[in-house]
Write an enzyme that holds these catalytic residues in place. Structure first.
Site, PDB file in Angstrom:
ATOM      1  N   LYS A 163       0.823  -1.215   0.000  1.00 12.53           N
ATOM      2  CA  LYS A 163       0.000   0.000   0.000  1.00 12.53           C
ATOM      3  C   LYS A 163       0.852   1.258   0.000  1.00 12.53           C
ATOM      4  CE  LYS A 163      -4.422  -1.577   1.654  1.00 12.53           C
ATOM      5  NZ  LYS A 163      -5.429  -1.603   2.714  1.00 12.53           N
ATOM      6  N   LYS A 192      -4.942  -9.651  -7.174  1.00 14.72           N
ATOM      7  CA  LYS A 192      -6.133  -9.852  -6.341  1.00 14.72           C
ATOM      8  C   LYS A 192      -7.268  -8.942  -6.809  1.00 14.72           C
ATOM      9  CE  LYS A 192      -6.104  -7.970  -2.302  1.00 14.72           C
ATOM     10  NZ  LYS A 192      -5.736  -7.497  -0.964  1.00 14.72           N
ATOM     11  N   LYS A 243     -10.859  -3.364  -4.267  1.00 10.44           N
ATOM     12  CA  LYS A 243     -11.703  -2.171  -4.358  1.00 10.44           C
ATOM     13  C   LYS A 243     -10.957  -1.034  -5.033  1.00 10.44           C
ATOM     14  CE  LYS A 243     -13.573  -3.194   0.242  1.00 10.44           C
ATOM     15  NZ  LYS A 243     -13.201  -3.022   1.649  1.00 10.44           N
TER      16      LYS A 243
HETATM   17  P1  TYM Z   1     -11.013  -5.523   3.589  1.00 17.77           P
HETATM   18  O1  TYM Z   1     -12.025  -4.475   3.861  1.00 17.77           O
HETATM   19  O2  TYM Z   1      -9.935  -5.221   2.589  1.00 17.77           O
HETATM   20  O3  TYM Z   1     -11.737  -6.837   3.082  1.00 17.77           O
HETATM   21  C1  TYM Z   1     -12.807  -7.411   3.804  1.00 17.77           C
HETATM   22  C2  TYM Z   1     -12.696  -8.918   3.769  1.00 17.77           C
HETATM   23  O4  TYM Z   1     -12.708  -9.374   2.406  1.00 17.77           O
HETATM   24  C3  TYM Z   1     -11.591 -10.216   2.176  1.00 17.77           C
HETATM   25  N1  TYM Z   1     -11.121 -10.011   0.786  1.00 17.77           N
HETATM   26  C4  TYM Z   1     -10.978 -10.996  -0.105  1.00 17.77           C
HETATM   27  N2  TYM Z   1     -11.189 -12.329   0.001  1.00 17.77           N
HETATM   28  C5  TYM Z   1     -10.948 -13.077  -1.112  1.00 17.77           C
HETATM   29  N3  TYM Z   1     -10.519 -12.533  -2.285  1.00 17.77           N
HETATM   30  C6  TYM Z   1     -10.299 -11.204  -2.428  1.00 17.77           C
HETATM   31  N4  TYM Z   1      -9.899 -10.695  -3.588  1.00 17.77           N
HETATM   32  C7  TYM Z   1     -10.525 -10.373  -1.291  1.00 17.77           C
HETATM   33  N5  TYM Z   1     -10.410  -9.044  -1.078  1.00 17.77           N
HETATM   34  C8  TYM Z   1     -10.781  -8.835   0.208  1.00 17.77           C
HETATM   35  C9  TYM Z   1     -10.535  -9.754   3.165  1.00 17.77           C
HETATM   36  O5  TYM Z   1      -9.575 -10.756   3.412  1.00 17.77           O
HETATM   37  C10 TYM Z   1     -11.382  -9.438   4.374  1.00 17.77           C
HETATM   38  O6  TYM Z   1     -11.645 -10.607   5.118  1.00 17.77           O
HETATM   39  N6  TYM Z   1      -7.916  -5.399   7.474  1.00 17.77           N
HETATM   40  C11 TYM Z   1      -9.195  -5.881   7.026  1.00 17.77           C
HETATM   41  C12 TYM Z   1     -10.370  -5.403   7.853  1.00 17.77           C
HETATM   42  C13 TYM Z   1     -10.244  -5.609   9.327  1.00 17.77           C
HETATM   43  C14 TYM Z   1     -10.408  -6.841   9.993  1.00 17.77           C
HETATM   44  C15 TYM Z   1     -10.232  -6.539  11.386  1.00 17.77           C
HETATM   45  C16 TYM Z   1     -10.670  -8.147   9.584  1.00 17.77           C
HETATM   46  C17 TYM Z   1      -9.991  -4.662  10.255  1.00 17.77           C
HETATM   47  N7  TYM Z   1      -9.980  -5.210  11.508  1.00 17.77           N
HETATM   48  C18 TYM Z   1     -10.294  -7.547  12.346  1.00 17.77           C
HETATM   49  C19 TYM Z   1     -10.752  -9.150  10.570  1.00 17.77           C
HETATM   50  C20 TYM Z   1     -10.567  -8.842  11.928  1.00 17.77           C
HETATM   51  C21 TYM Z   1      -9.393  -5.411   5.604  1.00 17.77           C
HETATM   52  O7  TYM Z   1      -8.806  -4.452   5.151  1.00 17.77           O
HETATM   53  O8  TYM Z   1     -10.364  -6.072   4.945  1.00 17.77           O
END
Ligand code: TYM
Length: 345
Positions: free
Chosen positions: A114, A206, A209
């Site tokens: 990032k 991947k 968003k």
């Molecule tokens: P975020 O918002 O990027 O994504 C949310 C969830 O979607 C999953 N994900 C994917 N899974 C499969 N293929 C993909 N291409 C893909 N893109 C996203 C992510 O793995 C995630 O589970 N850091 C985290 C949010 C967070 C969090 C937490 C998660 C903050 N605190 C505590 C678990 C526990 C994040 O940026 O997810």
């Protein structure tokens, strides 16, 4: 020590929710609610580690909440809330800033991706992000965390932080009556055929968003025509589909589409190949369009309906925050005692 089993996970309110978020995380959230107490969080504090336009942030917080409900999470049985309404997340994150080591954070690949070449110019929050994520989970002493593959390293860090806290404060944990460990070791739940959904334009990237091309992803709010167009245009190779999973290995785009089909249909890649092995992509893509529209269409329509009623959405978040605060507040009281702070009783 045995900890009460509890699920926690979070989704950032940034950009469009897509098929990766749905298959990698949200479908798991829905499935787990039958067996566990679950807490699902719209992680708005995480979102501002990169610039967010304030009115747009409000809109996306409500949109992610709508997605949780539209996908089938029951806000009465489970807790749905936004992170900034429960101050204990930030409070525990500070304690964890003092537990985690710089060397640990320096290894985080997501930060490196990032921040890119412009490291001097990114926010301090982006760097400390994994500590806040550990706090999100551990402020509820959660034991299970459903996430996509990309969050695995952050989960390992959360486990390291929990472990170091338990060791550093072992004597105080015991003398305050919390036994031999205060925080559990949270288990990642990363399972199934779509733990890492790839871009529809490039099987080595991947689905995300932040990717500029909207054709790289299927958004949860895309209508049937848009879904069909995106699937038809998805990159493939000229070969027919193989009959065995082994045959997908050197073919990332084929592997991705088969994984998506399997996850949407609640089956395995092997089962999909036993049906479509030998078929051309034109045939397979038609079936994938039908399946995607059947599964995602109703979710998109329900989301669009729900976001028309921000008063209802905000009431869900207020109610969830109150219930989350009750748990988080108890944890923070204990943490203050353990660390040695003087607090109001
Ligand atoms: P975020 O918002 O990027 O994504 C949310 C969830 O979607 C999953 N994900 C994917 N899974 C499969 N293929 C993909 N291409 C893909 N893109 C996203 C992510 O793995 C995630 O589970 N850091 C985290 C949010 C967070 C969090 C937490 C998660 C903050 N605190 C505590 C678990 C526990 C994040 O940026 O997810």
């Amino acid at each position: 020590m045995a900890f009460k089993e509890r699920v926690f996970s979070g989704v950032q309110p940034t950009g469009n929710l897509h098929l990766g978020n749905y298959l990698g995380a949200i479908t798991k959230f829905v499935a787990l609610q039958d067996t566990y107490d679950c807490i699902y969080c719209v992680v708005d504090l995480h979102a501002i580690t990169v610039w967010q336009d304030p009115p747009e942030l409000k809109r996306t917080i409500r949109e992610v909440t709508a997605a949780f409900i539209a996908c089938g999470i029951d806000p009465k049985k489970q807790i749905i809330f936004n992170q900034s309404q429960v101050a204990e997340h930030a409070e525990l994150a500070w304690v964890f800033n003092c537990v985690a080591r710089l060397g640990w954070l320096n290894r985080m690949t997501q930060f490196k991706e990032k921040a890119g070449k412009d490291r001097e110019n990114v926010s301090v929050g982006l760097y400390a992000y994994p500590n806040l994520m550990a706090a999100d989970i551990l402020v509820y002493r959660a034991t299970h965390v459903p996430v996509g593959e990309d969050q695995k390293q952050h989960l390992e860090l959360a486990r390291d932080i929990a472990q170091k806290f338990n060791v550093d404060f072992a004597a105080s944990i015991a003398s305050n009556g919390y036994g031999d460990a205060f925080f559990p070791q949270p288990e990642p739940i990363i399972q199934g055929p779509a733990t890492r959904v790839m871009s529809l334009r490039d099987g080595s990237k991947k689905m995300s968003k932040s990717e500029p091309s909207d054709y790289s992803r299927i958004n949860l709010t895309d209508d049937a025509d848009t879904i069909a167009q995106k699937v038809r245009k998805a990159k493939t190779d000229p070969e027919a589909l193989p009959s065995e999973e082994e045959g997908l290995k050197p073919r990332p785009e084929a592997d991705n589409l088969v994984g998506i089909y399997a996850a949407l249909n609640n089956t395995t890649k092997a089962a999909v190949l036993s049906e479509f092995g030998g078929a051309q992509f034109s045939t397979f893509k038609m079936a994938l369009v039908d399946l995607s529209v059947a599964k995602l269409g109703p979710i998109g329509s329900e989301m669009k309906k729900l976001v028309q009623d921000p008063v209802y959405i905000d009431s869900i978040l207020a109610d969830g925050s109150a219930r989350a605060s009750a748990i988080a507040g108890e944890t923070m009281k204990a943490v203050k005692d353990i660390v040695g702070f003087v607090r109001r009783s």
